[in-house]
Motif scaffolding. Structure first.
Motif, PDB file in Angstrom:
ATOM      1  N   LEU A 193       0.826  -1.208   0.000  1.00  0.00           N
ATOM      2  CA  LEU A 193       0.000   0.000   0.000  1.00  0.00           C
ATOM      3  C   LEU A 193       0.861   1.259   0.000  1.00  0.00           C
ATOM      4  N   ALA A 194       1.938   1.238   0.784  1.00  0.00           N
ATOM      5  CA  ALA A 194       2.807   2.411   0.869  1.00  0.00           C
ATOM      6  C   ALA A 194       3.517   2.698  -0.446  1.00  0.00           C
ATOM      7  N   SER A 195       3.667   1.685  -1.296  1.00  0.00           N
ATOM      8  CA  SER A 195       4.367   1.867  -2.567  1.00  0.00           C
ATOM      9  C   SER A 195       3.460   2.381  -3.677  1.00  0.00           C
ATOM     10  N   ARG A 196       2.174   2.362  -3.459  1.00  0.00           N
ATOM     11  CA  ARG A 196       1.220   2.747  -4.497  1.00  0.00           C
ATOM     12  C   ARG A 196       0.946   4.251  -4.480  1.00  0.00           C
ATOM     13  N   SER A 197       0.245   4.715  -5.503  1.00  0.00           N
ATOM     14  CA  SER A 197      -0.065   6.136  -5.621  1.00  0.00           C
ATOM     15  C   SER A 197      -1.037   6.574  -4.535  1.00  0.00           C
ATOM     16  N   GLN A 198      -0.597   7.490  -3.703  1.00  0.00           N
ATOM     17  CA  GLN A 198      -1.475   8.027  -2.665  1.00  0.00           C
ATOM     18  C   GLN A 198      -2.601   8.854  -3.284  1.00  0.00           C
ATOM     19  N   LEU A 199      -2.353   9.425  -4.443  1.00  0.00           N
ATOM     20  CA  LEU A 199      -3.400  10.149  -5.167  1.00  0.00           C
ATOM     21  C   LEU A 199      -4.545   9.210  -5.521  1.00  0.00           C
ATOM     22  N   THR A 200      -4.223   8.068  -6.111  1.00  0.00           N
ATOM     23  CA  THR A 200      -5.243   7.080  -6.456  1.00  0.00           C
ATOM     24  C   THR A 200      -5.986   6.626  -5.211  1.00  0.00           C
ATOM     25  N   TYR A 220     -11.758  19.007  -8.370  1.00  0.00           N
ATOM     26  CA  TYR A 220     -10.575  18.989  -7.504  1.00  0.00           C
ATOM     27  C   TYR A 220      -9.674  17.813  -7.848  1.00  0.00           C
ATOM     28  N   TRP A 221     -10.255  16.611  -7.948  1.00  0.00           N
ATOM     29  CA  TRP A 221      -9.429  15.436  -8.219  1.00  0.00           C
ATOM     30  C   TRP A 221      -8.843  15.453  -9.621  1.00  0.00           C
ATOM     31  N   ALA A 222      -9.573  16.014 -10.571  1.00  0.00           N
ATOM     32  CA  ALA A 222      -9.025  16.146 -11.926  1.00  0.00           C
ATOM     33  C   ALA A 222      -7.814  17.077 -11.922  1.00  0.00           C
ATOM     34  N   GLU A 223      -7.928  18.154 -11.148  1.00  0.00           N
ATOM     35  CA  GLU A 223      -6.809  19.098 -11.059  1.00  0.00           C
ATOM     36  C   GLU A 223      -5.608  18.448 -10.367  1.00  0.00           C
ATOM     37  N   GLN A 224      -5.867  17.683  -9.305  1.00  0.00           N
ATOM     38  CA  GLN A 224      -4.778  17.001  -8.614  1.00  0.00           C
ATOM     39  C   GLN A 224      -4.073  16.007  -9.536  1.00  0.00           C
ATOM     40  N   ALA A 225      -4.857  15.287 -10.306  1.00  0.00           N
ATOM     41  CA  ALA A 225      -4.269  14.301 -11.220  1.00  0.00           C
ATOM     42  C   ALA A 225      -3.402  14.973 -12.272  1.00  0.00           C
ATOM     43  N   ARG A 226      -3.885  16.099 -12.815  1.00  0.00           N
ATOM     44  CA  ARG A 226      -3.107  16.801 -13.853  1.00  0.00           C
ATOM     45  C   ARG A 226      -1.804  17.354 -13.290  1.00  0.00           C
ATOM     46  N   GLY A 227      -1.851  17.863 -12.058  1.00  0.00           N
ATOM     47  CA  GLY A 227      -0.680  18.534 -11.505  1.00  0.00           C
ATOM     48  C   GLY A 227       0.270  17.654 -10.737  1.00  0.00           C
ATOM     49  N   SER A 228      -0.121  16.424 -10.440  1.00  0.00           N
ATOM     50  CA  SER A 228       0.682  15.582  -9.554  1.00  0.00           C
ATOM     51  C   SER A 228       1.910  14.991 -10.232  1.00  0.00           C
ATOM     52  N   GLY A 229       1.785  14.675 -11.516  1.00  0.00           N
ATOM     53  CA  GLY A 229       2.848  13.955 -12.199  1.00  0.00           C
ATOM     54  C   GLY A 229       2.848  12.467 -11.913  1.00  0.00           C
ATOM     55  N   ASP A 230       1.901  11.989 -11.125  1.00  0.00           N
ATOM     56  CA  ASP A 230       1.894  10.576 -10.750  1.00  0.00           C
ATOM     57  C   ASP A 230       1.629   9.659 -11.933  1.00  0.00           C
ATOM     58  N   THR A 231       0.735  10.069 -12.824  1.00  0.00           N
ATOM     59  CA  THR A 231       0.433   9.212 -13.972  1.00  0.00           C
ATOM     60  C   THR A 231       1.662   9.057 -14.861  1.00  0.00           C
ATOM     61  N   ALA A 232       2.330  10.168 -15.140  1.00  0.00           N
ATOM     62  CA  ALA A 232       3.538  10.109 -15.966  1.00  0.00           C
ATOM     63  C   ALA A 232       4.609   9.251 -15.301  1.00  0.00           C
ATOM     64  N   GLU A 240      10.077   1.366 -17.836  1.00  0.00           N
ATOM     65  CA  GLU A 240      11.480   1.190 -17.451  1.00  0.00           C
ATOM     66  C   GLU A 240      11.685   0.013 -16.491  1.00  0.00           C
ATOM     67  N   ARG A 241      10.605  -0.657 -16.151  1.00  0.00           N
ATOM     68  CA  ARG A 241      10.641  -1.831 -15.268  1.00  0.00           C
ATOM     69  C   ARG A 241      11.322  -1.524 -13.939  1.00  0.00           C
ATOM     70  N   ARG A 242      10.874  -0.469 -13.324  1.00  0.00           N
ATOM     71  CA  ARG A 242      11.379  -0.071 -12.007  1.00  0.00           C
ATOM     72  C   ARG A 242      10.204   0.290 -11.113  1.00  0.00           C
ATOM     73  N   ALA A 243      10.488   0.429  -9.825  1.00  0.00           N
ATOM     74  CA  ALA A 243       9.451   0.837  -8.883  1.00  0.00           C
ATOM     75  C   ALA A 243       9.140   2.320  -9.073  1.00  0.00           C
ATOM     76  N   PRO A 244       7.876   2.694  -9.092  1.00  0.00           N
ATOM     77  CA  PRO A 244       7.538   4.110  -9.270  1.00  0.00           C
ATOM     78  C   PRO A 244       7.871   4.922  -8.026  1.00  0.00           C
ATOM     79  N   ARG A 245       8.111   6.196  -8.236  1.00  0.00           N
ATOM     80  CA  ARG A 245       8.354   7.124  -7.132  1.00  0.00           C
ATOM     81  C   ARG A 245       7.260   8.198  -7.181  1.00  0.00           C
ATOM     82  N   PHE A 246       6.109   7.855  -6.639  1.00  0.00           N
ATOM     83  CA  PHE A 246       4.975   8.774  -6.668  1.00  0.00           C
ATOM     84  C   PHE A 246       5.210   9.932  -5.708  1.00  0.00           C
TER      85      PHE A 246
END
Length: 254
Positions: A193-200, A220-232, A240-246
């Motif tokens: 859980l700690a490794s996953r996107s806190q935004l999601t 609000y959530w649409a704005e957070q998603a656009r500005g977070s960079g988490d999706t990218a 790149e087959r690595r762990a994400p850094r959300f």
């Protein structure tokens, strides 16, 4: 050991331990009062990504410590409801790790967590009918949402305890493990859980309440998603087959 709530934080996981072993970790009035503030501190701490609630030793929580209810049953009920609501509103994933008795106010707290993992041999019950107490409407609704009206009525009408098999079958718990394997499983899952996107997670937790979000919250959530960079970041990590850094955190979006 004096009755208390103990907090430990490591690797993004805050563990709150209910400790009153002389009385099967029953909650005193001071413990009920302390829980909302403790949770508020964890919610505001960006280092905390997951919260685990458990009991000291071989039991979770046997409910309210009746010997401390000097202010009356109604005050005690209100304190328990306030603690329960604070736990339910906690903006990050919460997991109850249950051993032994999870009864009365203990079951109330476990039901307010997002997920419940139990050790074999645990028992669950909601017992106001033994004392002639009117169970809070908000707590009743939460129980019905979790286990359905039939099981909620069984628990509330009878005040009988149920075992882990029935708790698992009715949805009161999500997983059941051997007693010596529970801590390892909870720790492993908390790390996931700690490794996953806190935004999601935060958006899903809000949407899962059942109330339809208004246009303002959707925006609000649409704005957070656009500005977070988490999706990218999530897509790049996958390619790149690595762990994400959300980077998005509750209360501190980028």
């Amino acid at each position: 050991m004096e009755p208390a709530l103990h907090l430990d934080t490591a690797d993004g996981v805050a563990t709150v331990r209910i400790a009153n072993p002389a009385k099967r970790n029953a909650m005193t009035t001071d413990m009920w009062r302390a829980l909302p503030g403790l949770l508020a501190g964890c919610a505001a701490d960006p280092a905390v990504r997951v919260l685990v609630l458990t009991g000291e030793g071989d039991t979770f929580c046997a409910g309210a410590d009746i010997t401390t209810l000097t202010e009356g049953a109604e005050v005690s009920r209100d304190l328990a409801v306030a603690a329960e609501e604070a736990l339910a509103a906690f903006p990050k994933p919460t997991v109850a790790a249950v051993r032994g008795h999870c009864v009365g106010g203990g079951c109330q707290l476990a039901a307010a967590c997002d997920l419940r993992f139990a050790a074999e041999g645990a028992s669950f019950g909601i017992t106001p009918a033994r004392l002639g107490i009117v169970y809070a409407a908000s707590s009743t609704r939460r129980l019905v949402e979790l286990v359905g009206p039939a099981t909620a009525k069984y628990l509330l009408f009878s005040a009988e305890l149920i075992d882990t098999d029935r708790a698992l079958r009715t949805g009161l718990v999500d997983e059941v493990w051997p007693r010596d394997a529970l801590d390892k499983r909870v720790a492993e899952f908390a790390r996931v859980l700690a490794s996953r996107s806190q935004l999601t997670q935060a958006a899903a937790k809000e949407f899962a309440t059942g109330a339809h979000p208004g246009e303002e919250r959707l925006a609000y959530w649409a704005e957070q998603a656009r500005g977070s960079g988490d999706t990218a970041e999530g897509v790049a990590a996958f390619l790149e087959r690595r762990a994400p850094r959300f980077g998005w955190t509750v209360g501190r979006p980028r």
